[in-house]
Scaffold this motif. Structure first.
Motif, PDB file in Angstrom:
ATOM      1  N   ASN A 434       0.807  -1.218   0.000  1.00 25.47           N
ATOM      2  CA  ASN A 434       0.000   0.000   0.000  1.00 25.47           C
ATOM      3  C   ASN A 434       0.841   1.269   0.000  1.00 25.47           C
ATOM      4  O   ASN A 434       0.494   2.245  -0.654  1.00 25.47           O
ATOM      5  CB  ASN A 434      -0.964  -0.013   1.185  1.00 25.47           C
ATOM      6  CG  ASN A 434      -2.257  -0.713   0.855  1.00 25.47           C
ATOM      7  OD1 ASN A 434      -3.157  -0.150   0.242  1.00 25.47           O
ATOM      8  ND2 ASN A 434      -2.348  -1.993   1.240  1.00 25.47           N
ATOM      9  N   ILE A 435       1.954   1.264   0.732  1.00 27.44           N
ATOM     10  CA  ILE A 435       2.831   2.447   0.698  1.00 27.44           C
ATOM     11  C   ILE A 435       3.520   2.526  -0.662  1.00 27.44           C
ATOM     12  O   ILE A 435       3.618   3.599  -1.267  1.00 27.44           O
ATOM     13  CB  ILE A 435       3.876   2.401   1.832  1.00 27.44           C
ATOM     14  CG1 ILE A 435       3.174   2.438   3.198  1.00 27.44           C
ATOM     15  CG2 ILE A 435       4.857   3.569   1.713  1.00 27.44           C
ATOM     16  CD1 ILE A 435       4.110   2.313   4.383  1.00 27.44           C
ATOM     17  N   GLU A 446      13.361   2.713   0.912  1.00 28.71           N
ATOM     18  CA  GLU A 446      12.656   3.957   0.606  1.00 28.71           C
ATOM     19  C   GLU A 446      11.246   3.945   1.193  1.00 28.71           C
ATOM     20  O   GLU A 446      10.751   4.976   1.665  1.00 28.71           O
ATOM     21  CB  GLU A 446      12.588   4.163  -0.917  1.00 28.71           C
ATOM     22  CG  GLU A 446      13.925   4.522  -1.545  1.00 28.71           C
ATOM     23  CD  GLU A 446      13.869   4.565  -3.060  1.00 28.71           C
ATOM     24  OE1 GLU A 446      14.379   5.530  -3.650  1.00 28.71           O
ATOM     25  OE2 GLU A 446      13.299   3.618  -3.653  1.00 28.71           O
ATOM     26  N   VAL A 447      10.602   2.771   1.186  1.00 24.61           N
ATOM     27  CA  VAL A 447       9.264   2.640   1.780  1.00 24.61           C
ATOM     28  C   VAL A 447       9.334   2.892   3.283  1.00 24.61           C
ATOM     29  O   VAL A 447       8.507   3.623   3.851  1.00 24.61           O
ATOM     30  CB  VAL A 447       8.666   1.231   1.494  1.00 24.61           C
ATOM     31  CG1 VAL A 447       7.393   1.010   2.314  1.00 24.61           C
ATOM     32  CG2 VAL A 447       8.376   1.067   0.002  1.00 24.61           C
ATOM     33  N   VAL A 448      10.338   2.303   3.945  1.00 31.54           N
ATOM     34  CA  VAL A 448      10.509   2.488   5.394  1.00 31.54           C
ATOM     35  C   VAL A 448      10.775   3.961   5.713  1.00 31.54           C
ATOM     36  O   VAL A 448      10.217   4.518   6.671  1.00 31.54           O
ATOM     37  CB  VAL A 448      11.654   1.593   5.922  1.00 31.54           C
ATOM     38  CG1 VAL A 448      11.970   1.933   7.380  1.00 31.54           C
ATOM     39  CG2 VAL A 448      11.271   0.119   5.783  1.00 31.54           C
ATOM     40  N   GLU A 449      11.607   4.609   4.907  1.00 32.88           N
ATOM     41  CA  GLU A 449      11.916   6.020   5.114  1.00 32.88           C
ATOM     42  C   GLU A 449      10.648   6.878   4.982  1.00 32.88           C
ATOM     43  O   GLU A 449      10.416   7.797   5.773  1.00 32.88           O
ATOM     44  CB  GLU A 449      12.972   6.480   4.102  1.00 32.88           C
ATOM     45  CG  GLU A 449      13.446   7.912   4.277  1.00 32.88           C
ATOM     46  CD  GLU A 449      14.134   8.158   5.625  1.00 32.88           C
ATOM     47  OE1 GLU A 449      14.058   9.299   6.119  1.00 32.88           O
ATOM     48  OE2 GLU A 449      14.731   7.201   6.180  1.00 32.88           O
ATOM     49  N   ALA A 450       9.813   6.565   3.988  1.00 33.67           N
ATOM     50  CA  ALA A 450       8.549   7.297   3.794  1.00 33.67           C
ATOM     51  C   ALA A 450       7.636   7.100   4.994  1.00 33.67           C
ATOM     52  O   ALA A 450       6.979   8.046   5.459  1.00 33.67           O
ATOM     53  CB  ALA A 450       7.850   6.821   2.517  1.00 33.67           C
ATOM     54  N   ARG A 485      -2.083   7.790   8.107  1.00 33.23           N
ATOM     55  CA  ARG A 485      -0.628   7.910   8.058  1.00 33.23           C
ATOM     56  C   ARG A 485      -0.025   7.071   6.914  1.00 33.23           C
ATOM     57  O   ARG A 485       0.978   7.455   6.328  1.00 33.23           O
ATOM     58  CB  ARG A 485      -0.014   7.522   9.413  1.00 33.23           C
ATOM     59  CG  ARG A 485      -0.038   8.686  10.413  1.00 33.23           C
ATOM     60  CD  ARG A 485       0.517   8.288  11.746  1.00 33.23           C
ATOM     61  NE  ARG A 485      -0.499   7.638  12.572  1.00 33.23           N
ATOM     62  CZ  ARG A 485      -0.241   6.976  13.697  1.00 33.23           C
ATOM     63  NH1 ARG A 485       1.026   6.854  14.100  1.00 33.23           N
ATOM     64  NH2 ARG A 485      -1.207   6.426  14.390  1.00 33.23           N
ATOM     65  N   LEU A 486      -0.646   5.934   6.617  1.00 31.48           N
ATOM     66  CA  LEU A 486      -0.182   5.138   5.473  1.00 31.48           C
ATOM     67  C   LEU A 486      -0.407   5.900   4.169  1.00 31.48           C
ATOM     68  O   LEU A 486       0.426   5.859   3.251  1.00 31.48           O
ATOM     69  CB  LEU A 486      -0.909   3.784   5.400  1.00 31.48           C
ATOM     70  CG  LEU A 486      -0.547   2.734   6.445  1.00 31.48           C
ATOM     71  CD1 LEU A 486      -1.172   1.386   6.074  1.00 31.48           C
ATOM     72  CD2 LEU A 486       0.956   2.567   6.580  1.00 31.48           C
ATOM     73  N   SER A 487      -1.542   6.595   4.088  1.00 26.67           N
ATOM     74  CA  SER A 487      -1.812   7.370   2.868  1.00 26.67           C
ATOM     75  C   SER A 487      -0.830   8.534   2.738  1.00 26.67           C
ATOM     76  O   SER A 487      -0.432   8.912   1.642  1.00 26.67           O
ATOM     77  CB  SER A 487      -3.257   7.885   2.862  1.00 26.67           C
ATOM     78  OG  SER A 487      -3.429   8.964   3.752  1.00 26.67           O
ATOM     79  N   ILE A 488      -0.404   9.094   3.870  1.00 19.91           N
ATOM     80  CA  ILE A 488       0.604  10.171   3.855  1.00 19.91           C
ATOM     81  C   ILE A 488       1.967   9.605   3.460  1.00 19.91           C
ATOM     82  O   ILE A 488       2.722  10.218   2.692  1.00 19.91           O
ATOM     83  CB  ILE A 488       0.668  10.875   5.227  1.00 19.91           C
ATOM     84  CG1 ILE A 488      -0.664  11.586   5.510  1.00 19.91           C
ATOM     85  CG2 ILE A 488       1.826  11.864   5.282  1.00 19.91           C
ATOM     86  CD1 ILE A 488      -0.813  12.078   6.936  1.00 19.91           C
TER      87      ILE A 488
END
Length: 586
Positions: A434-435, A446-450, A485-488
């Motif tokens: 989803n991210i 990069e996903v973890v950083e986001a 927060r996931l959408s952000i």
């Protein structure tokens, strides 16, 4: 040839080789079926009559091996048409389903505002199955029926012309009957399609809102609504089955009458020595070969109605032109600063007369943090939806970095805009999936950083499988703040220069709101940002606040400036403040 017919035939083009092979084997199987009665005639009229047992035996054995060879060839032919023919149909269904799904992706919000999801799903599933059955069986049945019918007709004339004419006297009446029933079945089958699509829409609506249903204890009401729709479907089925019953029973009646006529006529011809017993036996065998293609051709009318009704509904969608698409000379939007300007913009929906708003003139400098407020229904979300061209302006135009957005490719325009909505949509799958929807080629790092930037990493690591936890349909296993927060995090990963926050915190509790608000402010740093505000307390620090009404932007300024003006914004703020005080005292 009509445009629709050309479109239908175009789906055969990639599979021409397979199609012609299928037709060849269908023709072979049909030709073989014409040979058997001739072998029977030869044995009864020549071998058994003109030869003794010693002479007849080896000939009959040879003919036995010939018939076994023909059986093997017929087996191979029918196997090929049944297997490879259906594969061809499945591939054509694959192509059609791809086409309609791709077309769905091109249609704008205006289209989806007036559609039911279940109806659209029905066109891509049930309808296409019937279309591909027609694509496969239709040409095959026509080839087989034509060969059998013409072949049997020619052979029957050679056996006995008067008896053949008796048989053919019934055929025009049979075809007239079939044409009449075809019209009746066409109406009935279309109604069936519409009713089953209604049921699909009702089921989709119910299952999507099952928590609302249960919270109001309205299961009985939903069952009653479904029973009503299901009953309408049965009524339409009853009409189509009445037509089918009339069709098949009428067809059997004609077949029986032809057999009776042949037996009676053949008996009289034998008595008058106009035909021998062997020829009558052959004639009766060919009657079945003759009637079978007639049945196939008439059954084809039923299949044709099923298939073309489905194709009509499929083509109906393809014919809907996207009202928002790239111009031929559209350019890609690169190295975006984020300066946005509205020039005399007005908007109204396609099916309405009056504008949602008009006279919007606005300039937003790159990196500005703009807040948009106004009473409910005034068009705040719609105004922001014009920037990524989810809707098209009715009048005026919008520019990004002095380029009219209508001259920019939709893909590059939307890649440069990030949207965080109040109603977060998460797909069935994992947190990682989803991210990563923000940028499909992103690495796990990069996903973890986001996620860290969105203040989501901590709660994600608390999930059973961390980033690889399955979150259920629409993220049902997460809280509102977690979903937000996931959408952000998605938007952080996308990293666009322009942001739109559509009442992103309005449905959250105070604790979740603060965490999400911190994430949003971090995300908005150095980006051109539009905030549609429900809670005015969240936009006090906005560089500029715009007050929108049906007549356009009525007030502009900072929070303090607008309060001093004591206008619409000040009134909205006082109402919010009074409401909060009331809630505290309660």
């Amino acid at each position: 040839m009509s445009k629709k017919s050309k479109k239908f035939l175009s789906y055969y083009k990639p599979y021409k080789g397979l199609f012609f092979a299928d037709m060849f084997f269908a023709l072979t199987a049909a030709a073989i079926s014409l040979v058997y009665p001739m072998i029977v005639r030869y044995i009864t009229n020549h071998v058994l009559v003109q030869m003794n047992i010693t002479q007849a035996s080896p000939i009959i054995i040879k003919l036995l091996f010939v018939m076994l060879g023909l059986l093997l060839l017929e087996f191979i032919s029918t196997y090929f048409t049944a297997y490879k023919g259906h594969i061809m149909g499945a591939k054509m269904e694959y192509d059609m389903r791809n086409d309609i799904f791709e077309h769905y992706q091109k249609l704008s919000f205006n289209f989806y505002d007036n559609q039911k999801v279940g109806q659209l799903m029905s066109r891509i599933t049930n309808d296409l199955f019937e279309v591909t059955e027609l694509c496969h069986h239709g040409p095959e049945d026509i080839v087989i029926s034509t060969i059998k019918f013409v072949g049997a007709f020619v052979i029957l004339i050679q056996i006995n012309l008067p008896l053949t004419l008796i048989v053919f006297a019934f055929l025009p009446i049979m075809f007239a009957f079939a044409l009449y029933m075809r019209k009746r079945m066409s109406r009935a089958f279309r109604k069936n399609r519409e009713r089953i699509a209604d049921i699909n829409a009702q089921i989709e609506d119910n299952l999507s809102g099952i928590r609302v249903v249960k919270s109001f204890a309205n299961e009985t009401l939903e069952i009653e609504k479904f029973l009503e729709g299901n009953s309408r479907f049965v009524d339409s089925k009853r009409e189509s089955y009445w037509n089918m019953a009339s069709f098949h029973s009428g067809l059997n009646l004609f077949t029986g009458m032809i057999n009776v006529a042949v037996i009676a006529g053949g008996g009289l011809f034998i008595a008058n020595k106009l035909i021998n017993v062997g020829d009558l036996l052959t004639f009766l065998l060919y009657i079945n070969t003759l009637i079978d293609p007639v049945k196939k051709l008439i059954n084809f009318t039923e299949q044709f109605q099923h298939g073309m009704t489905g194709f009509d509904r499929f083509y109906e969608i393809l014919e809907i032109k996207p009202d928002i698409e790239d111009k031929p000379e559209a350019i890609n939007l690169n190295e975006v600063k984020g300066e946005i300007e509205f020039h005399q913009v007005a908007f109204k929906y396609n099916d309405t007369v009056s504008e949602v708003f008009k006279n919007i003139n606005l300039k937003v400098d790159a990196g500005d943090y703009m807040a948009l407020v106004g009473s409910s229904g005034v068009g705040k979300t719609t105004m922001c939806s014009l920037i990524p061209r989810f809707y098209e302006v009715s009048e005026g135009y919008i520019t990004i970095d002095d380029i009219d957005i209508r001259n920019i490719t939709l893909s590059s325009l939307r890649k440069n805009i990030g949207i965080v909505q109040q109603d977060v949509y998460l797909f069935a799958g994992t947190v990682m999936d989803n991210i990563r929807y923000g940028r499909a080629d992103a690495s796990e790092e990069e996903v973890v950083e986001a996620a860290k930037n969105a203040n989501a990493h901590e709660f994600i690591m608390g999930l059973p499988n961390g980033y690889h936890t399955n979150i259920g349909q629409r993220g049902i296993k997460l809280s509102g703040g977690q979903k937000q927060r996931l959408s952000i995090a998605r938007v952080f990963l996308k990293n666009p220069p322009i942001l739109i926050f559509d009442e992103a915190t309005s449905s959250l509790d105070n604790e979740s709101e603060k965490v999400v608000q911190d994430s949003l402010e971090k995300l908005a740093k150095n980006r051109t940002t539009f905030v549609i505000a429900h809670r005015l307390s969240t936009i006090k620090n906005a560089k500029k606040i715009l007050v929108l009404t049906e007549e356009g932007i009525k007030e502009t300024g900072t929070h303090e400036e607008l309060l001093k003006n004591d206008g619409i914004y000040a009134n909205l703020y006082r109402m919010t403040y009074e409401k909060k005080n009331t809630e505290k005292h309660d």
